[in-house]
Design an enzyme around this catalytic site. Structure first.
Site, mmCIF file in Angstrom:
data_model
loop_
_atom_site.group_PDB
_atom_site.id
_atom_site.type_symbol
_atom_site.label_atom_id
_atom_site.label_comp_id
_atom_site.label_asym_id
_atom_site.label_seq_id
_atom_site.Cartn_x
_atom_site.Cartn_y
_atom_site.Cartn_z
ATOM 1 N N CYS A 89 63.367 6.932 39.245
ATOM 2 C CA CYS A 89 61.905 7.090 39.242
ATOM 3 C C CYS A 89 61.419 8.465 38.794
ATOM 4 C CB CYS A 89 61.342 6.809 40.623
ATOM 5 S SG CYS A 89 62.094 5.385 41.407
ATOM 6 N N HIS A 383 53.555 1.530 38.603
ATOM 7 C CA HIS A 383 54.642 2.511 38.610
ATOM 8 C C HIS A 383 55.746 2.061 37.661
ATOM 9 C CE1 HIS A 383 57.714 5.208 39.819
ATOM 10 N NE2 HIS A 383 58.097 4.650 40.951
ATOM 11 N N CYS A 413 59.016 10.782 44.604
ATOM 12 C CA CYS A 413 60.258 10.376 45.260
ATOM 13 C C CYS A 413 61.038 9.507 44.294
ATOM 14 C CB CYS A 413 59.971 9.629 46.553
ATOM 15 S SG CYS A 413 59.016 8.114 46.310
#
Lengths: 427, 696
Positions: A89, A383, A413
Site C-alpha cells: 500500500c 484506495h 499504513c
C-alpha cells in the site's frame, strides 16, 4: 540532506470504483491516461526525464514491469530506464522516495514517479489442485491417457479464488486487512459510531472539494475506448448519513465487528504521477516547483496492527526536524479504515504509548480533525493500493497551497505491517 | 524505434543467397552456391521498385536457356529491392500499342513463364512486401511460394479496367479455391500474409532471417504445398463442371453489376465469362485470357482508368518533401475533427484533440478505434495510435504543436475567436490550418497574427475513405506553408490538391451546382430516386440526393449560402422546404433521416426510370462549367489537378477519366452549346463560362 529536491507538478486520474468486473483501464492504461496530460502541460521534452519509477502492486500478466511499458507508451523513448517498485500500500510513495534518493545521490535530475493500480483487474486465481490437473492433462501423450485423466476432474476446480481477497490477507498472521482494523478498534476503544461519523465526513469533504472545483488540475480526465469520458472520483456518496451507515453489516468479523464496507476504503482503479526534480534541474529547465520534499521515513511493526504504522513512520521525521504537532499544518493519513485512522490519532494522544513506543517524553498531541484529510480520503474516493501513497503526497501539496499553509505530512499504513511518511513544504 | 543500437546494426539485409555478390546483368543478378541452388534476384536498375517489363521477361528467358540445359538442384527467385517483390506490369509499356502487338507481347511472356513452370527442378519464389499483378504471376509460375511476414499478393488489374494477363487467371484458379481466386481478381484486393497462407497462395510464412533455411527445406521437398485448387476440396471439385460454374458465375455477375456495371466497367465481366467458359481447361483459358486482355487494353474505360492511376501519381508527387510536423493539434472533436485526429495519429503523428465537451472527446476515442480497425491495424498498432492521440480538454497541445487544425462548426465568429485565443500560444513556426468547407479564408485570416502561416486544409467526409485534401492558400500564405501542408498530406497518406482561396474552393464549387440542381428537380416534382438514378447512370458513385444526405443537409446549406453570396454566377435557389428540413433536424445520414431513411444503412434508389438525357446533363454539365470557371480563375493549376481532385474527393465516375477529360471527350464546343440550350430552357445558371470559347 545535501541537495534540495522539489515536486514540480503532478496529476492523477479520477478514481473509479471497481464494480464487479474489470474496469475500462489496465494499470498501464491508467498510468498513460494521467501521464500524457501531465507531460503535455509541463514545459518538458521526453529527453529531460531521466528516470521513471512506478509503484504497482497487482501487476497484470500482459504488463510485466508496468513502469517500462508506461514509459514507452508515453513516448519517453526507447532509452528511458524505468522500474516498478512495490511495498504494497505504500508503493506510490515509495516511487517518490526512491526518486529522492537517486536524485540526492546525484545520479538523476528529473524523475517521473507514480503509482498505478487497477484492482478491478486483479486476477482470478485457479486452485492449486486445478493447476496440477491442467498440467497433467497437457502431459498426457494420447487420447486414452487424456480420457483417463478427465475422470480426475473435480467440479471445485472451476471455483476460482479471487486474487484480490488473497492479496488483502496477511500471510503471516492470516488476518485480512479488515481484521487488523478490528484489532485496532478493540485496542484503542474506537466505537462503531465514531468510525461511521469519520467515514461520513470523508464523503462530505470529498463532495465539497468536487463541487468547489478544488480537484481541478489534480485530476486529469480520462477516456476509454468505448467512448466514455471520466472526470470525477465516482465512489463518493455526498448524501451519506449516519442512518444509512448504521444499517451496514460488518464486513470482516460477523456479526459483532465494527468495520463495515461503509467505514472502510473502497476497492478502486486509479493512477497518479508526480515529477520530482533536483534544484539544478528546476533552474536549468525553468520549472516552477510547487513543494520541497523535506524528509521521509519507513517503519515496520507486527502485521496484525499494521494500521498503526503511520504513527511510527511520522515520529522520527518530527523528531529529526524538531516539529511538534502544532507545526504540521496539514496531514494526509491514508484512510484504509476509519477505525485505523482514529486509532493512529488516539495513539498520538496517548502519553504512555508515545513514551513506550516512540520514545517521546509525553504524548505527541492531538491532530486537529480540521487539519486531517481536509478533502476526504480513501473511504470516499477509494484506495488503489499502488497509487494511494502518490495521491496523498500530491493532494497534500495542493491542499497546502490552496489553504495558504506551509508544512504537511503524508503517511500511510501498509499491509504486512509497515508504514511510510513524507514531509513536504510549499515553496 | 530508431535508437543508436538498431541504427548501428542497420537494416536487415535481404537473403539473396548466391546472388548476393553476383553482378547485375540487365534486371537480374544470378549466382549458384555450393549447395547447388541457383538464386536469381530481380533488381531493376535506377529504381527502388521492380516492375515486370518486357526486358525483365526476355532476360529471364535467356537465363532459362541455361537452366533448362543444366538444371540446378533448385531455383530461388526473389527481389533484391527492400521495398517489395514487384509492383506489376509496366503500365507505360502498353500505351500506344495496338491489340495485336499487345497480344504478341503477352504470348511471348506466357511462353517464358510456362518454361519457368516446366523446369525439372523445384522452383521457389520468395516474396517480401508486395507481389502485385505481373509480379504475382511470376511467383505463381513457381512451385513454392515463401512469404516473408508482411508479404501481400494481389491482382489490382481490375482497377485499371483489366484483368490478369500473364497467366494469372488460370494459374490462381488452378492453385487455390476457385471462388476465392475469382474474388481476389474481381475486387483487386490484396491477400496479406495470413490470408495468403490460409488460401494456399503461400506455402511457407517465415521471417527474413529464416529465408535461406526455408528455401532449402522447399528444395529438399520437406515442405508440403498448401494450394488446394482443382485438387482441393469438394466445392472446388464441383466447379470443374460447367453447370456448377455457371451457377457461381451468375452470382458473381449480379454482385459485380451492382458495384461495377458492365456498361462502364467491362473487365470484371470479361473475367467472369473467361472463367465460366474455360474454368476446367487450362490451355483454353490461357488463350482466352490473352485475347480478352488485349481487347480490354483498347477500351476507353481502361485508358481512362490508367489516366486515373497517373493522376494519383501526379498528386502524390505534389506531396513529396519534409513536413516538419511531429505534433498535430486539432481544435474541435466533432465528426471531422475526430476523424482527422484519428487518421493523423494512426499515421504516426503525435496528436492532441481539444474540445470543451468531454463527451465529444470520449466519442472521438471510440471513432479513432474504429478508424484503426477499418485500416486493419493489429492490437499493438491500435494501442500505439490511440496512445498518440490525446483528448485534450485543456488545450495543452497548442503550445507543442507544429500544426494546428481548426475543425469547429462553420461559424466565422467562433473560428476567429479561437484563432485569437491560440495564436499567441503557438510555436513561432507552427502552421494554423482551417478545415472550413464554406468560409473564405481571406476573411478568417483577419484574426490571425501571422497570415503567412495560415492556410486551409480541407478534408472530405469520411476522412478515412476520401483520399483528397484541398490545401488552400490565401494571397498571404507562404510557399513554405503550402509545401509543408502538401508534404503533411503525403506523410499521412492523403493526396493534396493545392487550390486558391475561392468560394467553395475547388471541389465544393463544383459539387454545389450538382447538389442544388437536384433540389430544383425535386422541386419540379421529379422523384428523388429518378434524380439519383440519372447520376448513377452517368457513373457517379452516389446520386446527388443521397450525397446531400450523406454530407449533411446543414452543411450543404452552409456551403450553398456561402457560394451564393460570394459568386458572381447565379447558383440554384435553395428551396425553403430544405431549410425547414434542417430546422426540424432531418439533416441526413447523421440524423438517421434526410431525404432518405438511413436507419437501415445507405439507401438504394433501385432500378427503373433514370430520366431523360436532359436530366443527366442538367446535373453533370454545371459541374463541368464550374471546373472551367476554376481553371480560368486559377483556383486550380491545370485540368489534371481538377480531374484528380474530383475523382479522389467525390468519386466522380473514374472510368470517364475526370470531368475535364470527359468535357474534352465530348468536345468543348458541344458542352458549351448544350449549356447554352439549357440556359435558354431553365435559366441563367446554365450560361456557359467564358473559358469554353477561349479554350475551344
Amino acid at each position: 540532506m545535501s541537495r534540495d529536491i522539489f515536486l514540480v507538478d503532478g496529476a492523477r486520474t479520477p478514481f473509479l470504483k471497481a464494480r464487479g468486473k474489470p474496469g475500462p483501464f489496465t494499470p498501464v492504461d491508467l498510468a498513460v491516461q494521467c501521464g500524457r496530460p501531465l507531460l503535455a502541460r509541463l514545459p518538458l521534452t521526453a529527453e529531460m526525464i531521466d528516470l521513471v519509477i512506478l509503484g504497482c502492486v497487482n501487476v497484470i500478466a500482459d504488463e510485466m514491469n508496468p513502469a517500462r511499458v508506461a514509459a514507452l507508451r508515453l513516448g519517453l523513448g526507447e532509452d528511458q530506464v524505468a522500474f516498478t517498485v512495490q511495498i504494497n500500500c505504500g508503493s506510490g510513495m515509495q516511487s517518490i522516495d526512491t526518486a529522492c534518493r537517486y536524485i540526492r545521490e546525484g545520479r538523476h535530475e528529473l524523475v517521473l514517479a507514480g503509482g498505478t493500480e487497477a484492482l478491478s483487474h486483479a486476477p482470478v486465481v485457479l486452485r492449486e489442485e486445478a493447476v496440477e490437473w491442467y498440467a497433467e492433462m497437457a502431459r498426457a501423450e494420447n487420447q486414452v491417457e487424456r480420457a483417463k485423466h478427465v475422470r480426475d476432474l473435480r467440479p471445485d476446480f472451476f471455483q476460482p479464488v479471487i486474487g484480490l481477497e488473497r492479496g488483502l490477507t496477511d500471510p503471516i498472521t492470516e488476518l485480512n486487512m479488515g481484521q487488523t482494523a478490528e484489532v485496532l478498534a478493540h485496542r484503542f476503544g474506537i466505537d462503531r459510531k465514531t468510525a461511521d461519523a469519520y467515514a461520513m465526513d470523508s464523503h462530505h469533504r470529498l463532495a465539497r472539494a468536487q463541487d468547489e472545483g478544488w480537484l481541478k488540475g489534480e485530476i486529469e480526465p480520462m477516456f476509454s475506448r468505448d467512448g466514455e469520458a471520466y472526470d470525477r472520483d465516482d465512489g463518493v456518496r455526498p448524501d451519506n448519513d449516519m442512518d444509512s451507515l448504521a444499517k451496514l453489516k460488518p464486513a470482516f468479523e460477523k456479526p459483532y465487528g465494527k468495520v463495515t464496507p461503509g467505514n472502510s476504503s473502497q476497492v478502486t482503479d486509479g493512477a497518479s504521477w508526480v515529477v520530482v526534480a533536483s534544484g539544478e534541474a528546476v533552474e536549468r529547465h525553468g520549472l516552477t516547483p510547487i513543494a520541497r520534499i523535506v524528509d521521509s521515513e519507513w517503519a515496520a511493526l507486527d502485521p496484525s496492527v499494521m494500521g498503526l504504522a503511520p504513527v511510527l513512520a511520522a515520529a522520527p521525521i518530527a523528531r529529526r526536524q524538531g516539529l511538534g504537532v502544532e507545526d504540521i499544518d496539514l496531514w494526509e493519513i491514508n484512510e484504509a479504515f476509519a477505525a485505523q485512522v482514529l486509532a493512529c490519532r488516539a495513539a498520538w494522544q496517548d502519553a504512555e504509548f508515545c513514551r513506550a513506543v516512540l520514545g517521546l517524553d509525553d504524548a505527541f498531541g492531538e491532530i486537529d480533525r480540521g487539519r486531517l484529510n481536509v478533502d476526504g480520503g480513501a473511504i470516499a474516493l477509494g484506495h488503489p493500493v499502488g497509487t494511494s501513497g502518490n495521491r496523498i503526497v500530491l493532494h497534500l501539496v495542493n491542499a497546502l497551497r490552496r489553504l495558504g499553509k506551509r508544512r504537511g505530512i503524508a503517511t500511510e499504513c501498509i499491509g504486512g505491517g509497515q508504514g511510510g511518511a513524507m514531509l513536504l513544504e510549499v515553496v | 524505434m530508431t535508437g543508436p543500437v538498431l541504427e548501428h546494426l542497420g537494416e536487415v539485409r535481404l537473403e539473396l543467397g548466391a546472388a548476393r555478390d553476383a553482378p547485375r546483368e540487365g534486371h537480374w543478378r544470378q549466382g549458384k552456391a555450393g549447395d547447388g541452388i541457383v538464386w536469381m534476384a530481380l533488381d531493376r536498375p535506377d529504381s527502388g521498385t521492380n516492375t515486370i517489363s518486357k526486358a525483365v521477361l526476355l532476360e529471364l528467358s535467356e537465363q532459362l536457356d541455361q537452366l533448362e540445359q543444366n538444371p540446378p538442384e533448385a531455383l530461388v527467385l526473389r527481389s533484391a529491392k527492400p521495398k517489395g517483390f514487384a509492383a506489376g506490369a509496366d503500365i507505360d509499356e502498353f500505351t500506344g500499342m495496338d491489340p495485336e502487338e499487345i497480344e504478341e507481347m503477352l504470348r511471348e511472356g506466357h511462353r517464358i513463364l510456362d518454361r519457368l513452370g516446366d523446369l525439372p527442378c523445384p522452383t521457389i519464389a520468395v516474396v517480401h512486401g508486395e507481389a502485385l499483378g505481373g509480379g504475382f504471376e511470376l511467383a505463381l509460375a513457381c512451385d513454392w511460394r515463401i512469404a516473408v511476414e508482411g508479404a501481400a499478393f494481389g491482382f489490382p488489374e481490375v482497377q485499371l479496367g483489366l484483368h490478369p494477363g500473364l497467366g494469372g487467371t488460370y494459374r490462381l484458379t488452378g492453385l487455390i479455391d476457385q471462388v476465392e481466386a475469382m474474388q481476389l481478381m474481381l475486387t483487386g484486393k490484396k491477400a496479406h500474409t495470413k490470408k495468403a497462407a490460409r488460401l494456399g497462395i503461400a506455402d511457407v510464412v517465415t521471417e527474413e532471417r529464416h529465408v535461406a533455411a526455408a528455401a532449402r527445406a522447399c528444395a529438399d521437398g520437406e515442405v508440403e504445398r498448401r494450394g488446394g485448387g482443382l485438387r482441393g476440396g469438394l466445392k472446388s471439385g464441383a466447379l470443374k463442371f460447367s453447370r456448377t460454374r455457371k451457377l457461381a458465375a451468375r452470382q458473381m455477375r449480379s454482385k459485380t453489376e451492382k458495384e461495377a456495371p458492365q456498361a462502364h466497367y467491362p473487365a470484371p465481366h470479361a473475367l467472369i465469362d473467361l472463367w465460366e467458359e474455360h474454368g476446367d481447361d487450362r490451355s483454353a483459358m490461357q488463350e482466352a485470357e490473352l485475347q480478352s486482355f488485349a481487347r480490354l487494353v483498347a477500351t476507353e474505360t481502361c485508358q481512362n482508368l490508367v489516366r486515373v492511376f497517373r493522376l494519383r501519381r501526379a498528386l502524390k508527387k505534389r506531396a513529396e518533401g519534409e513536413d516538419g510536423i511531429a505534433h498535430v493539434h486539432v481544435v474541435g472533436a466533432g465528426e471531422m475533427g475526430a476523424e482527422i485526429g484519428a487518421w493523423a495519429a494512426m499515421r504516426g503523428k503525435t496528436e492532441t484533440l481539444s474540445d470543451l465537451d468531454l463527451d465529444a472527446l470520449g466519442k472521438a476515442v471510440k471513432t479513432a478505434e474504429g478508424v484503426c480497425g477499418g485500416a486493419h491495424l493489429g492490437a499493438a498498432e491500435t494501442r500505439d495510435a490511440l496512445d498518440r492521440m490525446m483528448p485534450d480538454p485543456n488545450g495543452y497541445g497548442v503550445r507543442r504543436a507544429d500544426l494546428v487544425i481548426e475543425a469547429v462548426p462553420e461559424k466565422a465568429d467562433l473560428k476567429t475567436k479561437i484563432y485569437k485565443g491560440i495564436c499567441k500560444d503557438m510555436k513561432p513556426d507552427a502552421i494554423l490550418a482551417t478545415n472550413t468547407s464554406s468560409l473564405l479564408l481571406a476573411r478568417l485570416s483577419e484574426a490571425v497574427e501571422d497570415k503567412a502561416r495560415f492556410a486551409g486544409l480541407h478534408f472530405f467526409n469520411p476522412v478515412s475513405k476520401m483520399q483528397l485534401v484541398e490545401v488552400v492558400r490565401t494571397k498571404a500564405t507562404s510557399d513554405s506553408t503550402t509545401q509543408r501542408l502538401a508534404a503533411f498530406c503525403g506523410v499521412i497518406d492523403k493526396l493534396p490538391a493545392p487550390v486558391r482561396d475561392y468560394p467553395g474552393f475547388l471541389v465544393n464549387r463544383m459539387l454545389t451546382p450538382y447538389l442544388l440542381e437536384a433540389m430544383v428537380l425535386l422541386d419540379e416534382g421529379v422523384q428523388k430516386e429518378v434524380v439519383d438514378r440519372a447520376a448513377l447512370r452517368f457513373g457517379m458513385p452516389m446520386g446527388p440526393v443521397t450525397l446531400a444526405d450523406w454530407v449533411g443537409l446543414d452543411i450543404c446549406l452552409d456551403v450553398a449560402d456561402g457560394l451564393k453570396d460570394e459568386l458572381e454566377k447565379p447558383v440554384p435557389e435553395v428551396p425553403d422546404w430544405m431549410r425547414d428540413m434542417v430546422e426540424e433536424g432531418h439533416t441526413g445520414k447523421k440524423a438517421g433521416r434526410g431525404f432518405y431513411d438511413w436507419s437501415d444503412g445507405r439507401p438504394d434508389p433501385g432500378e427503373g426510370d433514370a430520366g431523360s438525357e436532359d436530366l443527366t446533363d442538367r446535373l453533370i454539365l454545371p459541374m463541368l462549367d464550374a471546373c472551367m470557371e476554376c481553371l480560368r480563375l486559377n483556383v486550380a493549376e491545370d485540368e489534371d489537378e481538377v480531374d484528380g481532385a474530383m475523382i479522389f474527393a467525390t468519386g466522380f465516375a473514374p472510368f470517364r477519366g475526370g470531368p475535364m477529360h470527359y468535357a474534352r471527350a465530348r468536345g468543348h464546343d458541344e458542352v458549351r452549346d448544350r449549356l447554352q440550350e439549357l440556359s435558354e430552357s431553365y435559366g441563367p445558371r446554365f450560361v456557359p463560362d467564358e473559358g469554353w470559347s477561349r479554350d475551344g
